[in-house]
Design a protein around this motif. Structure first.
Motif, mmCIF file in Angstrom:
data_model
loop_
_atom_site.group_PDB
_atom_site.id
_atom_site.type_symbol
_atom_site.label_atom_id
_atom_site.label_comp_id
_atom_site.label_asym_id
_atom_site.label_seq_id
_atom_site.Cartn_x
_atom_site.Cartn_y
_atom_site.Cartn_z
ATOM 1 N N LYS A 44 0.868 -1.180 0.000
ATOM 2 C CA LYS A 44 0.000 0.000 0.000
ATOM 3 C C LYS A 44 0.900 1.224 0.000
ATOM 4 C CE LYS A 44 -2.556 0.779 3.661
ATOM 5 N NZ LYS A 44 -3.674 0.875 4.604
ATOM 6 N N THR A 46 0.848 5.238 0.404
ATOM 7 C CA THR A 46 0.045 6.359 0.886
ATOM 8 C C THR A 46 0.812 7.652 0.667
ATOM 9 O OG1 THR A 46 -0.912 4.930 2.593
ATOM 10 C CG2 THR A 46 -1.166 7.300 2.886
ATOM 11 N N ARG A 58 4.373 6.698 1.897
ATOM 12 C CA ARG A 58 4.529 5.704 2.953
ATOM 13 C C ARG A 58 4.243 4.350 2.302
ATOM 14 N NH1 ARG A 58 0.288 4.120 7.065
ATOM 15 N NH2 ARG A 58 1.432 2.854 8.564
ATOM 16 N N GLU A 60 3.701 0.406 2.768
ATOM 17 C CA GLU A 60 3.357 -0.618 3.747
ATOM 18 C C GLU A 60 3.322 -1.973 3.053
ATOM 19 O OE1 GLU A 60 -0.104 -1.944 6.942
ATOM 20 O OE2 GLU A 60 -0.336 -0.080 5.822
ATOM 21 N N SER A 61 4.065 -2.920 3.600
ATOM 22 C CA SER A 61 4.088 -4.270 3.052
ATOM 23 C C SER A 61 2.868 -5.028 3.565
ATOM 24 C CB SER A 61 5.376 -4.977 3.478
ATOM 25 O OG SER A 61 5.398 -6.280 2.958
ATOM 26 N N GLU A 84 5.155 -4.043 8.064
ATOM 27 C CA GLU A 84 6.133 -2.974 8.270
ATOM 28 C C GLU A 84 5.904 -1.853 7.267
ATOM 29 O OE1 GLU A 84 10.066 -4.934 10.206
ATOM 30 O OE2 GLU A 84 9.871 -5.168 8.026
ATOM 31 N N THR A 85 6.264 -0.635 7.682
ATOM 32 C CA THR A 85 6.104 0.533 6.815
ATOM 33 C C THR A 85 7.409 1.310 6.755
ATOM 34 O OG1 THR A 85 5.355 1.984 8.599
ATOM 35 C CG2 THR A 85 3.654 0.783 7.389
ATOM 36 N N CYS A 87 8.718 5.327 4.988
ATOM 37 C CA CYS A 87 8.452 6.484 4.146
ATOM 38 C C CYS A 87 9.611 6.682 3.188
ATOM 39 C CB CYS A 87 8.238 7.719 5.002
ATOM 40 S SG CYS A 87 6.734 7.599 5.973
#
Length: 142
Positions: A44, A46, A58, A60-61, A84-85, A87
């Motif tokens: 994802k 963002t 950002r 995100e897995s 986990e994320t 940026c």
């Protein structure tokens, strides 16, 4: 607001237009990639804006096999496990799977704007539409 786009690095497949105000989910089937190791919702992205300027995304897995991110040419690649994320700034490299399905994050560049315009007119790239909030400092894994 600037345009944003994932440009394939190691394939000739179509790129992926990214939402400017809402997250985009990328996974199996995006950009013509049908790798069974990819989840349908694998990452994802963002958007992060500052004073109405897009400054990064950002990542995100979401997939079980994780993804890999290289924020810039002088930084090492970092693997993100599910949940986990991180940026990342424009021009970061994002691999949908560690070491493969490589994309470059383009933001506000003429190429990104041209490809995003083509995607809107011919439907060759997907745009996500959902909402989340929150971000971490650039390059920080959470």
């Amino acid at each position: 607001m600037q345009t944003a786009f994932l440009q394939p690095i190691d394939s000739s497949g179509p790129g992926i237009s990214l939402g400017q105000r809402s997250p985009t989910i990328v996974g199996r089937g995006a950009s013509g990639i049908f790798d069974p190791k990819l989840s349908r919702a694998h990452i994802k992205l963002t958007p992060i804006d500052q004073d109405d300027e897009l400054v990064g995304f950002r990542v995100e897995s979401l997939g079980a096999n994780g993804c890999e991110v290289t924020p810039d040419e002088s930084s090492p690649s970092l693997r993100l496990a599910k949940g986990e994320t991180m940026c990342v700034p424009p021009d970061a490299e994002i691999c949908l799977l560690p070491g493969s399905h490589r994309f470059r994050l383009l933001v506000g560049t003429p190429a990104a704007e041209l490809v995003a315009k083509r995607a809107r007119t011919d439907g060759s790239a997907s745009v996500g539409a959902s909402s989340v909030t929150g971000a971490t400092a650039a390059g920080q894994v959470t």
